[in-house]
Design a protein around this motif. Structure first.
Motif, PDB file in Angstrom:
ATOM      1  N   ARG A   1       8.826 -22.688  -9.936  1.00 36.99           N
ATOM      2  CA  ARG A   1       7.948 -21.538 -10.226  1.00 36.99           C
ATOM      3  C   ARG A   1       6.496 -21.864  -9.857  1.00 36.99           C
ATOM      4  O   ARG A   1       5.757 -21.009  -9.366  1.00 36.99           O
TER       5      ARG A   1
ATOM      6  N   ILE B   1       3.490  -7.538  -3.356  1.00 33.23           N
ATOM      7  CA  ILE B   1       4.242  -7.822  -4.592  1.00 33.23           C
ATOM      8  C   ILE B   1       5.740  -7.595  -4.411  1.00 33.23           C
ATOM      9  O   ILE B   1       6.548  -8.246  -5.071  1.00 33.23           O
TER      10      ILE B   1
ATOM     11  N   HIS C   1      16.621  -5.778 -13.910  1.00 30.41           N
ATOM     12  CA  HIS C   1      15.508  -4.888 -13.542  1.00 30.41           C
ATOM     13  C   HIS C   1      15.961  -3.455 -13.276  1.00 30.41           C
ATOM     14  O   HIS C   1      15.190  -2.651 -12.756  1.00 30.41           O
TER      15      HIS C   1
ATOM     16  N   THR D   1       3.888 -13.634  -8.968  1.00 33.60           N
ATOM     17  CA  THR D   1       4.707 -12.583  -8.338  1.00 33.60           C
ATOM     18  C   THR D   1       3.902 -11.800  -7.296  1.00 33.60           C
ATOM     19  O   THR D   1       4.391 -11.518  -6.208  1.00 33.60           O
TER      20      THR D   1
HETATM   21  N1  UDP Z   1       8.776  -6.493  -7.897  1.00 35.93           N
HETATM   22  C1  UDP Z   1       8.297  -5.386  -7.234  1.00 35.93           C
HETATM   23  N2  UDP Z   1       7.290  -4.657  -7.815  1.00 35.93           N
HETATM   24  C2  UDP Z   1       6.756  -4.974  -9.022  1.00 35.93           C
HETATM   25  C3  UDP Z   1       7.253  -6.107  -9.702  1.00 35.93           C
HETATM   26  C4  UDP Z   1       8.262  -6.842  -9.114  1.00 35.93           C
HETATM   27  O1  UDP Z   1       8.749  -5.071  -6.147  1.00 35.93           O
HETATM   28  O2  UDP Z   1       5.864  -4.272  -9.485  1.00 35.93           O
HETATM   29  C5  UDP Z   1       9.858  -7.276  -7.272  1.00 35.93           C
HETATM   30  C6  UDP Z   1       9.326  -8.542  -6.632  1.00 35.93           C
HETATM   31  O3  UDP Z   1      10.048  -8.781  -5.429  1.00 35.93           O
HETATM   32  C7  UDP Z   1       9.642  -9.593  -7.671  1.00 35.93           C
HETATM   33  C8  UDP Z   1      10.971  -9.073  -8.232  1.00 35.93           C
HETATM   34  O4  UDP Z   1      10.811  -7.662  -8.259  1.00 35.93           O
HETATM   35  O5  UDP Z   1       9.730 -10.878  -7.105  1.00 35.93           O
HETATM   36  C9  UDP Z   1      11.318  -9.574  -9.610  1.00 35.93           C
HETATM   37  O6  UDP Z   1      10.218  -9.356 -10.483  1.00 35.93           O
HETATM   38  P1  UDP Z   1       9.792 -10.461 -11.556  1.00 35.93           P
HETATM   39  O7  UDP Z   1       8.802  -9.802 -12.455  1.00 35.93           O
HETATM   40  O8  UDP Z   1      11.016 -11.056 -12.154  1.00 35.93           O
HETATM   41  O9  UDP Z   1       8.993 -11.526 -10.662  1.00 35.93           O
HETATM   42  P2  UDP Z   1       9.338 -13.007 -10.148  1.00 35.93           P
HETATM   43  O10 UDP Z   1      10.151 -13.687 -11.202  1.00 35.93           O
HETATM   44  O11 UDP Z   1      10.084 -12.834  -8.840  1.00 35.93           O
HETATM   45  O12 UDP Z   1       7.993 -13.644  -9.927  1.00 35.93           O
END
Ligand code: UDP
Length: 141
Positions: A87, A111, A54, A93
């Motif tokens: 998941r 989020i 990321h 998320t």
């Molecule tokens: N995240 C964030 N803002 C966003 C999207 C993601 O802070 O707009 C953070 C959030 O903590 C998330 C992590 O980045 O859990 C990883 O994002 P991902 O899209 O991989 O989501 P996940 O797999 O955790 O559902």
């Protein structure tokens, strides 16, 4: 169905809320076994390395700051279809979009402070397990 292993991380917000046991209970009720676990204060380098995928995203700096804001609880979960099952237990998320009864719907604030991490594929699960655990620290049950 295949027996899989996946990584779960209870993030600093949920550790601070003292809901580790409630979240563990959801894993166990879903048939997932905890086969490794440790509490850890992530360093900036730990968090940056873990979320390297990321690093170009606008939220990367805030994500690293949040993940290092307090201890996390990291566990390896094992069971049938463990990656997808975890998941499903986590929910979307964004907790506002997470289905009722999921961990994020019940415990996440936003989020970014969204209570838990879970590997999103079997391939990433193997990479993430190796990031935090030596092979001998993951048991067989
Ligand atoms: N995240 C964030 N803002 C966003 C999207 C993601 O802070 O707009 C953070 C959030 O903590 C998330 C992590 O980045 O859990 C990883 O994002 P991902 O899209 O991989 O989501 P996940 O797999 O955790 O559902």
């Amino acid at each position: 169905m295949a027996i899989e292993k996946t990584i779960s991380i209870i993030k600093p917000d949920a550790v601070a809320k003292n809901v580790i046991g409630e979240i563990y209970s959801r894993f166990e009720k879903a048939g997932l076994k905890i086969v490794a676990a440790k509490m850890k204060q992530l360093s900036k380098e730990d968090a940056e390395g873990f979320y390297a995928v990321h690093k170009e995203r606008p939220f990367f700096g805030d994500l690293v700051a949040f993940m290092t804001s307090g201890p996390v609880m990291i566990q390896v979960l094992e069971g049938e279809n463990a990656v997808l099952k975890n998941r499903e237990l986590m929910g979307a998320t964004n907790p506002k979009e997470a289905a009722a009864g999921t961990i994020r719907a019940d415990f996440a604030e936003s989020i970014d402070a969204n209570a838990v991490h879970g590997s999103d594929s079997l391939e990433n699960a193997a990479i993430e397990i190796a990031y935090f655990f030596k092979p001998e620290d993951v048991v067989s049950r």
